[in-house]
Design a protein around this motif. Structure first.
Motif, short mmCIF file in Angstrom:
data_model
loop_
_atom_site.label_atom_id
_atom_site.label_comp_id
_atom_site.label_asym_id
_atom_site.label_seq_id
_atom_site.Cartn_x
_atom_site.Cartn_y
_atom_site.Cartn_z
N LEU A 13 0.86 -1.18 0.00
CA LEU A 13 0.00 0.00 0.00
C LEU A 13 0.90 1.23 0.00
O LEU A 13 1.84 1.31 0.78
CB LEU A 13 -0.90 0.02 1.24
CG LEU A 13 -1.90 -1.12 1.35
CD1 LEU A 13 -2.59 -1.09 2.71
CD2 LEU A 13 -2.91 -1.08 0.22
N ILE A 25 -1.48 1.83 -4.95
CA ILE A 25 -1.10 0.42 -4.84
C ILE A 25 0.15 0.17 -5.66
O ILE A 25 0.22 0.53 -6.83
CB ILE A 25 -2.24 -0.50 -5.35
CG1 ILE A 25 -3.56 -0.22 -4.62
CG2 ILE A 25 -1.84 -1.96 -5.26
CD1 ILE A 25 -3.54 -0.49 -3.14
N ALA A 27 2.00 -2.96 -7.09
CA ALA A 27 1.76 -4.39 -7.31
C ALA A 27 3.02 -5.07 -7.81
O ALA A 27 3.71 -4.53 -8.68
CB ALA A 27 0.63 -4.58 -8.32
N TRP A 57 -11.43 -0.12 -7.14
CA TRP A 57 -10.09 0.25 -7.59
C TRP A 57 -10.22 0.88 -8.97
O TRP A 57 -11.20 0.67 -9.68
CB TRP A 57 -9.13 -0.94 -7.60
CG TRP A 57 -9.37 -1.97 -8.67
CD1 TRP A 57 -10.21 -3.05 -8.60
CD2 TRP A 57 -8.78 -2.02 -9.97
NE1 TRP A 57 -10.18 -3.76 -9.76
CE2 TRP A 57 -9.30 -3.15 -10.63
CE3 TRP A 57 -7.86 -1.22 -10.63
CZ2 TRP A 57 -8.95 -3.51 -11.92
CZ3 TRP A 57 -7.49 -1.58 -11.93
CH2 TRP A 57 -8.03 -2.70 -12.54
N ILE A 85 0.91 -6.10 1.12
CA ILE A 85 -0.31 -6.77 0.68
C ILE A 85 0.07 -8.22 0.36
O ILE A 85 1.03 -8.46 -0.38
CB ILE A 85 -0.88 -6.12 -0.60
CG1 ILE A 85 -1.19 -4.65 -0.38
CG2 ILE A 85 -2.12 -6.89 -1.08
CD1 ILE A 85 -1.47 -3.88 -1.67
#
Length: 176
Positions: A13, A25, A27, A57, A85
């Protein structure tokens, strides 16, 4: 708890976006939106994993932002900034028989075709052409090696991968 039972980290995050609890975010999945294929998420807050769901999102310019269940203000979102996450291992997609998750290869014993124990896979390095196994010897071995880098090229160098037995058979000279 073994590494295969630990949550699998898929991202992080980031900073707050706006005043209504949205977070950027980061990823680690192949595609940025791939992280949203998994639900629920686990987030690591104050050293503890807890479950949380994504309610919305969207792309915001080049970034991706998400709104998490129960997070409605900027102040609540700020408390989650930089939390990892993750998902549970059983949430991961099944792979074809000839493909492996990196996490499953870490800790495997590497033996060459002549039976020489090369060591244990410590990490995997992504390169432009192919992944590379970083194999740590148990101690300085008879060839003076402490670690080896073996290209993960199936059939050419990687002969078999036995995940049950935690062993990888390679065609690799121990002097390399």
């Amino acid at each position: 708890m073994s590494s295969n039972q630990q949550p699998v980290v898929l991202g992080k995050l980031g900073s707050c976006h706006g005043i209504k609890g949205w977070l950027k975010i980061t990823a680690y999945t192949d595609s940025v939106e791939g992280i949203f294929d998994y639900s629920p998420w686990l987030i690591k807050e104050n050293g503890e994993w807890r479950e949380i769901k994504v309610t919305q999102w969207r792309y915001q310019g080049k970034a991706v932002v998400a709104l998490l269940d129960g997070v409605e203000t900027r102040e609540q979102a700020q408390m989650l900034t930089n939390c990892e996450i993750a998902i549970l291992p059983e949430q991961m997609n099944d792979l074809p028989a000839d493909e492996f998750y990196w996490r499953d290869l870490i800790g495997c014993e590497v033996i060459n075709t002549t039976g020489y124990n090369m060591g244990i896979v410590d990490q995997i390095v992504e390169t432009g052409s192919n992944d590379v196994l970083l194999v740590k010897a148990n101690a300085k071995d008879s060839f003076g090696k402490v670690e080896r880098m073996i290209p993960f090229v199936p059939e050419q160098f990687i002969k078999t991968v036995d995940l049950q037995g935690k062993q990888i058979l390679v065609d690799w000279d121990p002097d390399f």
